[in-house]
Scaffold this motif. Sequence first.
Motif, short mmCIF file in Angstrom:
data_model
loop_
_atom_site.label_atom_id
_atom_site.label_comp_id
_atom_site.label_asym_id
_atom_site.label_seq_id
_atom_site.Cartn_x
_atom_site.Cartn_y
_atom_site.Cartn_z
N SER A 38 -38.81 -28.13 -15.54
CA SER A 38 -38.41 -27.29 -15.32
C SER A 38 -38.70 -25.86 -15.99
O SER A 38 -37.91 -26.22 -17.15
CB SER A 38 -36.89 -27.18 -15.31
N PHE A 39 -39.31 -24.98 -15.10
CA PHE A 39 -39.31 -23.30 -16.16
C PHE A 39 -38.31 -21.93 -15.27
O PHE A 39 -38.54 -21.89 -13.47
CB PHE A 39 -40.56 -23.19 -15.94
N ILE A 40 -37.97 -21.31 -15.79
CA ILE A 40 -36.77 -20.05 -15.25
C ILE A 40 -37.95 -19.18 -14.65
O ILE A 40 -38.96 -19.04 -15.56
CB ILE A 40 -35.97 -19.45 -16.18
N PRO A 98 -32.77 -7.89 -10.14
CA PRO A 98 -34.68 -9.61 -10.67
C PRO A 98 -34.55 -8.35 -11.81
O PRO A 98 -35.12 -7.74 -11.71
CB PRO A 98 -35.40 -8.98 -9.23
N VAL A 99 -34.57 -9.82 -12.22
CA VAL A 99 -35.55 -9.85 -14.19
C VAL A 99 -36.29 -10.34 -14.53
O VAL A 99 -35.97 -11.66 -14.10
CB VAL A 99 -34.21 -9.25 -15.36
N LEU A 100 -37.40 -9.69 -14.85
CA LEU A 100 -38.30 -11.30 -15.16
C LEU A 100 -38.09 -12.19 -16.63
O LEU A 100 -37.06 -11.79 -17.49
CB LEU A 100 -39.54 -10.59 -16.04
N PRO A 101 -37.73 -13.64 -16.44
CA PRO A 101 -37.23 -13.99 -18.02
C PRO A 101 -37.92 -13.93 -19.21
O PRO A 101 -39.17 -13.72 -19.42
CB PRO A 101 -36.77 -15.89 -17.62
N ASP A 118 -25.12 -15.16 -12.08
CA ASP A 118 -26.80 -14.58 -12.19
C ASP A 118 -26.52 -15.19 -11.29
O ASP A 118 -26.95 -16.94 -11.44
CB ASP A 118 -27.21 -14.85 -13.88
N GLN A 119 -27.78 -15.23 -10.89
CA GLN A 119 -28.64 -16.17 -9.39
C GLN A 119 -30.50 -17.17 -11.00
O GLN A 119 -31.01 -15.51 -11.04
CB GLN A 119 -29.10 -15.42 -8.37
#
Lengths: 220, 133
Positions: free
Chosen positions: A174-176, A185-188, A198-199
Amino acid sequence: MYVVIVGAGQVGRNLAKSLLALGNEVVVVERDSQRIESLTEEIGSCVVKGDGSTVALLEDAGVSRASIVIAATESDETNLAVCQLAKHIFQTPRTMAVVGNPAHAALFQLLGIDVVINRTRIITSQIEEEIGDSTLVHLVSRRGDSMDIVSVSIPPDAAVIGSYLGDLDLPPNSFISLVVKDEGPVLPTSDLSLASGDQLIIVTAPDEEQVLYEILTGIN
Amino acid sequence: MRYLIMGSGDIARHLTDAINLKGSMVIVLNDYRDLKNHSFHNANVIHNVYTGCLMEDLQRAKIATVDGFLACSDDDNRNAMAAQIATQIFHVPLVICHIGNGLKATAYKEMGLDVVSSTVMVADNIFLRLEKS
């Protein structure tokens, strides 16, 4: 592009209209006379009558020169046969099949169907999305049912609020991929902390979804 | 030995009787409508009704436990898909698939299925007799 669609139900007929509107050459194969009549009124005479899961009919429909064959009947068995015959006998470069029962999706992929459209899963996902914002929502299924892209919203009482992404103990596959915050939107990154609402857009495996959901929401 | 037979037409009934006479257990998967029309009299026969999801129906009929699966319903596409589920997913040791349509039968043979086509067999048989006469 020349496209052959087998099945003139709601999916097949709307797809035919869309593809024609985009300038493609389309032939629809359908058994039912009433469906043929009504579709012919709408899109003209590019409808062939008969059983699209037979070699003879596929030949009549010109599958040998088709770039794509799309099997969109209501029968999973028929859709599989259409795509397999197109691939095996006519070497169709790309086959797409609509699958009604999610249990059959992995089999279609295993048997070499290029694109498997899981109709039930799509409808279910849309309903899930409408139900509430703390639910795990299936956005896309790829490679049969072996990989999903899901969305999970963090509920107000989740234990992970304030945690850094780098500290989360997520399942191995599993990878966010993206975090959508109030501001956008924000890059993880590992030092990004989670807040209520937060989604998270996550690439995951179906058998990890439940654990993933529990970790992020605290809901069993 | 345990066999799962899908279908309820003449082929399925004859196979059920023949296998059963040899003392093997037969599990039958067919339509409820067919079930009412045909009775399988043997005690060693377990019936399962086809509900529309082949994968689930085959699992319910315990396909993972059988020594052989015979797909001989009157629907070629259903037979082909069921035979591939049996082969690819459940790795049943013996899988035989009936496909009536000759061209389709040839195609599935080439794809690796063990296919029997009554149409081809009957046509070949008639042709042989013609040649002999």
